[in-house]
Design a protein around this motif. Structure first.
Motif, PDB file in Angstrom:
ATOM      1  N   GLN A   1       0.824  -1.210   0.000  1.00 58.50           N
ATOM      2  CA  GLN A   1       0.000   0.000   0.000  1.00 58.50           C
ATOM      3  C   GLN A   1       0.860   1.263   0.000  1.00 58.50           C
ATOM      4  O   GLN A   1       0.549   2.243  -0.692  1.00 58.50           O
ATOM      5  N   LEU A   2       1.935   1.261   0.762  1.00 55.15           N
ATOM      6  CA  LEU A   2       2.826   2.423   0.777  1.00 55.15           C
ATOM      7  C   LEU A   2       3.521   2.597  -0.571  1.00 55.15           C
ATOM      8  O   LEU A   2       3.667   3.716  -1.074  1.00 55.15           O
ATOM      9  N   GLY A   3       3.935   1.489  -1.172  1.00 56.91           N
ATOM     10  CA  GLY A   3       4.578   1.561  -2.478  1.00 56.91           C
ATOM     11  C   GLY A   3       3.654   2.118  -3.532  1.00 56.91           C
ATOM     12  O   GLY A   3       4.078   2.869  -4.428  1.00 56.91           O
ATOM     13  N   LEU A   4       2.380   1.787  -3.432  1.00 56.35           N
ATOM     14  CA  LEU A   4       1.383   2.257  -4.389  1.00 56.35           C
ATOM     15  C   LEU A   4       1.302   3.784  -4.392  1.00 56.35           C
ATOM     16  O   LEU A   4       1.119   4.413  -5.443  1.00 56.35           O
ATOM     17  N   ARG A   5       1.439   4.392  -3.224  1.00 56.64           N
ATOM     18  CA  ARG A   5       1.366   5.856  -3.120  1.00 56.64           C
ATOM     19  C   ARG A   5       2.722   6.526  -3.318  1.00 56.64           C
ATOM     20  O   ARG A   5       2.805   7.637  -3.855  1.00 56.64           O
ATOM     21  N   ALA A   6       3.778   5.860  -2.873  1.00 51.65           N
ATOM     22  CA  ALA A   6       5.119   6.453  -2.963  1.00 51.65           C
ATOM     23  C   ALA A   6       5.556   6.645  -4.407  1.00 51.65           C
ATOM     24  O   ALA A   6       6.365   7.530  -4.698  1.00 51.65           O
ATOM     25  N   VAL A   7       5.061   5.838  -5.319  1.00 46.39           N
ATOM     26  CA  VAL A   7       5.415   5.965  -6.731  1.00 46.39           C
ATOM     27  C   VAL A   7       5.145   7.378  -7.229  1.00 46.39           C
ATOM     28  O   VAL A   7       5.940   7.961  -7.962  1.00 46.39           O
ATOM     29  N   ASP A   8       4.010   7.955  -6.827  1.00 46.86           N
ATOM     30  CA  ASP A   8       3.612   9.264  -7.334  1.00 46.86           C
ATOM     31  C   ASP A   8       3.854  10.411  -6.370  1.00 46.86           C
ATOM     32  O   ASP A   8       3.828  11.573  -6.779  1.00 46.86           O
ATOM     33  N   ALA A   9       4.061  10.117  -5.083  1.00 48.96           N
ATOM     34  CA  ALA A   9       4.211  11.204  -4.114  1.00 48.96           C
ATOM     35  C   ALA A   9       5.558  11.198  -3.405  1.00 48.96           C
ATOM     36  O   ALA A   9       5.977  12.231  -2.883  1.00 48.96           O
ATOM     37  N   GLY A  10       6.240  10.040  -3.368  1.00 48.32           N
ATOM     38  CA  GLY A  10       7.477   9.932  -2.607  1.00 48.32           C
ATOM     39  C   GLY A  10       7.195   9.686  -1.144  1.00 48.32           C
ATOM     40  O   GLY A  10       6.160  10.127  -0.624  1.00 48.32           O
ATOM     41  N   VAL A  11       8.096   9.005  -0.470  1.00 53.86           N
ATOM     42  CA  VAL A  11       7.841   8.634   0.931  1.00 53.86           C
ATOM     43  C   VAL A  11       7.811   9.842   1.859  1.00 53.86           C
ATOM     44  O   VAL A  11       7.176   9.805   2.917  1.00 53.86           O
ATOM     45  N   ASN A  12       8.491  10.929   1.482  1.00 49.33           N
ATOM     46  CA  ASN A  12       8.540  12.096   2.363  1.00 49.33           C
ATOM     47  C   ASN A  12       7.191  12.786   2.496  1.00 49.33           C
ATOM     48  O   ASN A  12       6.999  13.587   3.413  1.00 49.33           O
ATOM     49  N   ARG A  13       6.264  12.479   1.593  1.00 48.06           N
ATOM     50  CA  ARG A  13       4.942  13.105   1.642  1.00 48.06           C
ATOM     51  C   ARG A  13       3.899  12.193   2.287  1.00 48.06           C
ATOM     52  O   ARG A  13       2.723  12.563   2.352  1.00 48.06           O
ATOM     53  N   LEU A  14       4.316  11.025   2.758  1.00 50.58           N
ATOM     54  CA  LEU A  14       3.366  10.054   3.276  1.00 50.58           C
ATOM     55  C   LEU A  14       3.377   9.989   4.800  1.00 50.58           C
ATOM     56  O   LEU A  14       4.414  10.131   5.437  1.00 50.58           O
ATOM     57  N   MET A  15       2.198   9.765   5.371  1.00 45.91           N
ATOM     58  CA  MET A  15       2.032   9.405   6.771  1.00 45.91           C
ATOM     59  C   MET A  15       1.276   8.080   6.794  1.00 45.91           C
ATOM     60  O   MET A  15       0.383   7.857   5.976  1.00 45.91           O
ATOM     61  N   ALA A  16       1.636   7.192   7.705  1.00 47.81           N
ATOM     62  CA  ALA A  16       0.998   5.881   7.797  1.00 47.81           C
ATOM     63  C   ALA A  16      -0.010   5.879   8.938  1.00 47.81           C
ATOM     64  O   ALA A  16       0.344   6.158  10.081  1.00 47.81           O
ATOM     65  N   GLU A  17      -1.273   5.577   8.618  1.00 48.18           N
ATOM     66  CA  GLU A  17      -2.291   5.427   9.659  1.00 48.18           C
ATOM     67  C   GLU A  17      -2.443   3.951   9.997  1.00 48.18           C
ATOM     68  O   GLU A  17      -2.791   3.139   9.145  1.00 48.18           O
ATOM     69  N   LEU A  18      -2.178   3.607  11.250  1.00 49.06           N
ATOM     70  CA  LEU A  18      -2.192   2.219  11.698  1.00 49.06           C
ATOM     71  C   LEU A  18      -3.272   2.019  12.760  1.00 49.06           C
ATOM     72  O   LEU A  18      -3.590   2.940  13.512  1.00 49.06           O
ATOM     73  N   PRO A  19      -3.822   0.806  12.870  1.00 47.53           N
ATOM     74  CA  PRO A  19      -4.883   0.565  13.845  1.00 47.53           C
ATOM     75  C   PRO A  19      -4.343   0.137  15.207  1.00 47.53           C
ATOM     76  O   PRO A  19      -3.369  -0.604  15.306  1.00 47.53           O
ATOM     77  N   SER A  20      -4.992   0.611  16.262  1.00 50.00           N
ATOM     78  CA  SER A  20      -4.730   0.059  17.593  1.00 50.00           C
ATOM     79  C   SER A  20      -5.973  -0.686  18.092  1.00 50.00           C
ATOM     80  O   SER A  20      -6.068  -1.047  19.258  1.00 50.00           O
ATOM     81  N   PHE A  21      -6.929  -0.908  17.180  1.00 51.59           N
ATOM     82  CA  PHE A  21      -8.147  -1.667  17.462  1.00 51.59           C
ATOM     83  C   PHE A  21      -8.184  -2.882  16.538  1.00 51.59           C
ATOM     84  O   PHE A  21      -7.314  -3.044  15.671  1.00 51.59           O
ATOM     85  N   GLY A  22      -9.192  -3.747  16.719  1.00 53.84           N
ATOM     86  CA  GLY A  22      -9.322  -4.912  15.857  1.00 53.84           C
ATOM     87  C   GLY A  22     -10.754  -5.090  15.411  1.00 53.84           C
ATOM     88  O   GLY A  22     -11.575  -4.177  15.532  1.00 53.84           O
ATOM     89  N   TYR A  23     -11.056  -6.279  14.901  1.00 53.66           N
ATOM     90  CA  TYR A  23     -12.422  -6.598  14.484  1.00 53.66           C
ATOM     91  C   TYR A  23     -12.855  -7.921  15.108  1.00 53.66           C
ATOM     92  O   TYR A  23     -12.045  -8.826  15.315  1.00 53.66           O
ATOM     93  N   ARG A  24     -14.151  -7.993  15.346  1.00 54.00           N
ATOM     94  CA  ARG A  24     -14.776  -9.239  15.797  1.00 54.00           C
ATOM     95  C   ARG A  24     -15.748  -9.701  14.706  1.00 54.00           C
ATOM     96  O   ARG A  24     -16.700  -9.004  14.383  1.00 54.00           O
ATOM     97  N   TRP A  25     -15.458 -10.862  14.131  1.00 51.97           N
ATOM     98  CA  TRP A  25     -16.324 -11.452  13.116  1.00 51.97           C
ATOM     99  C   TRP A  25     -17.276 -12.443  13.792  1.00 51.97           C
ATOM    100  O   TRP A  25     -16.855 -13.249  14.627  1.00 51.97           O
ATOM    101  N   GLU A  26     -18.552 -12.376  13.429  1.00 54.16           N
ATOM    102  CA  GLU A  26     -19.539 -13.317  13.935  1.00 54.16           C
ATOM    103  C   GLU A  26     -19.635 -14.530  13.003  1.00 54.16           C
ATOM    104  O   GLU A  26     -19.109 -14.520  11.889  1.00 54.16           O
TER     105      GLU A  26
END
Length: 328
Positions: free
Chosen positions: A216-241
């Motif tokens: 996912q980061l590579g997909l955006r870095a191609v056109d914007a470069g890594v210096n323009r990216l911030m990574a949003e990561l989860p500290s929560f999860g999911y519960r599947w029924e």
């Protein structure tokens, strides 16, 4: 080798280098990283995760919601700490979902858009925030004009009052409705949402594996470069029924549920996520502090210097111990 073959090989090499443009030199030490903390979209008890914590190490986020009827920003809440470095997430998330129709309407009404942008800038200034992150999910390809117009209006309105980061959250993998280049042309930072590899609508699994994050980061870095990216990561999860439905769950709630059944988590070694299955057929995948650290190290090695942790309400308490050390 013929000239045509050499050219083809060169082009293939360039393509591979671009796709993996987030990779760093083997053996390179990860750089220091800034960590931003925010509630999950629509979280109740927003900001309660900050109670009693040392906030000096972090950028602290609050939410400004654009009302779907009045288009006015949500009113100010008491500041968590006068010493905290604060930012605001401006969003259309209201009533358990995003409202892309709000951005569509604003994109077609320049007078309303200018009014809304000015109100949000004043609200942000009153709250003492230094930066805004725009989270407008659920848009279609045809909504790009409205998105660009909204981002530009907010950028222009906030420039004199709040000259900090203007970031736009983009969903994982969607470069059609959220193309990198047009967004990067008006936003200082592209915030790549790095959860959703497994989510409501898919089979149970880790929200983000290392390989998926890099892709996912590579997909955006191609056109914007890594210096323009911030990574949003989860500290929560999911519960599947058992019926396949799924909903977000905090680490605290997941732990209580698993403990009540006399069960324990097991760690999925490839991803670092914790998982457990209940007697009624539910399955949980959740990150703990060790998982979050693993994800942060992945984005650090990719050359990213800023991380936004989403859903800190009820997150693993050990994060508060690990995060200050991780960011150094």
């Amino acid at each position: 080798m013929s000239p045509r073959s050499r050219t083809a090989l060169l082009l293939a090499s360039i393509t591979v280098a671009s796709v993996h443009g987030c990779a760093t030199i083997p053996g390179q030490n990860p750089s220091a990283i800034s960590i931003w903390l925010a509630p999950a979209p629509g979280a109740a008890g927003e900001g309660s995760f900050l109670s009693g914590q040392d906030l000096a190490h972090f950028e602290i986020g609050e939410t400004i919601t654009i009302d779907t009827v009045t288009f006015r920003p949500s009113p100010a809440r008491p500041s968590y700490s006068v010493m905290a470095h604060r930012f605001a997430v401006v969003t259309t998330f209201q009533g358990a979902r995003y409202h892309p129709e709000t951005i569509r309407a604003l994109g077609q009404d320049t007078v309303a858009l200018a009014s809304v942008a000015g109100a949000i800038a004043r609200e942000a200034n009153d709250r003492g925030v230094h930066s805004i992150v725009l989270d407008f999910q659920g848009l279609a390809q045809s909504d790009l004009g409205g998105l660009i117009a909204t981002v530009r209006a907010l950028k222009d309105s906030s420039r004199t009052q709040m000259p900090g980061v203007i970031g736009v959250v983009v969903p994982p993998g969607d470069t059609v409705a959220y193309p990198t280049r047009p967004i990067a042309a008006i936003a200082r930072t592209i915030v790549v949402r790095l959860y959703g590899e497994h989510r409501p609508g898919t089979s149970p699994g880790a929200l983000a594996s290392p390989e998926w994050i890099n892709r996912q980061l590579g997909l955006r870095a191609v056109d914007a470069g890594v210096n323009r990216l911030m990574a949003e990561l989860p500290s929560f999860g999911y519960r599947w029924e058992k019926d396949g439905s799924a909903r977000a769950v905090s680490f605290a709630d997941a732990t209580r549920l698993v403990t009540a059944e006399g069960n324990t988590f097991r760690r999925d070694q490839p991803t670092g996520f914790l998982t457990a299955t209940g007697r009624d057929g539910w399955t949980i995948w959740i990150p703990d502090a060790q998982t979050v650290e693993k994800m942060i190290r992945v984005v650090q090695r990719a050359g990213i210097s800023s991380v936004l942790l989403s859903g800190m309400e009820g997150a693993d308490p050990e994060l508060w111990t690990r995060l200050p050390a991780i960011k150094r």
